[in-house]
Design a protein around this motif. Sequence first.
Motif: not given
Length: 256
Positions: A240-256, A229-237
């Motif tokens: 913040a879009l117009e007509r957004p989902s109430d959830h933000a995407p979450v991403t994990a990055v792996f060195d594979l 595992l290298q990184d995990v981030r929550v995509d708040l951008d």
Amino acid sequence: MKITTWNVNSLNVRLPQVQNLLADDQPDVLVLQELKLDQDKFPAAALNIMGWQTVWSGQKTYNGVAIISRAAPEDVHTGLPALPDDPQRRVIAATIGGVRVINVYCVNGEALDSPKFEYKKQWFEALTEFVRDEMSRHDKLVLLGDFNIAPADADCYDPEKWREQIHCSTPERQWFQTLLDLGLTDSLRQIHPEGAHYTWFDYRGAMFQRKLGLRIDHILITPALAARLQDVRVDLDTRALERPSDHAPVTAVFDL
């Protein structure tokens, strides 16, 4: 390898945002929850034109899960074996690039005194059984999606207000811990041991603008992936879009 989870809260509404996320962020795997689409209404052709492979389990109005990937998904499975008669479409699994991906839209439960809370308990027991079996056969496994559980007080903007309420109750947090006890790691907390990293913000009350949310979308990983595992981030951008989902995407990055 980049893996993203997102509860889109209606793919019909959010398809352009999904397409933009795929084009801009280029995840290797994107899993979606709460499609709110019948099986035959999934926009597979639109995504295939962009170069993405898709598998999904659709359901009108509520539920529905999908896996979108560059590589072709293999060994696709839907549902929980311990709940063979469950009509709700909440689980889809596939192997992609040697990684077993289990996408879940976990039961909300409504309230602790609701019959739906007992269903949530039974559902998590069935999920735990399924994941245990999958882990016995897959060294590299990721269990991710909308869990509808904030595992700790740090994952809630007002712990006292939410104490023993739905998403934050002691039983729910134990069900989450039981999954971790299988040998899984909460990837976000491996990278960010402290701090608020909310993934869901109620549409009401300008909660997103006030930064008042819950962390209920998770990426749980086996030791073989935790070591990479290298990184995990929550995509708040995206939230913040117009007509957004109430959830933000979450991403994990792996060195594979």
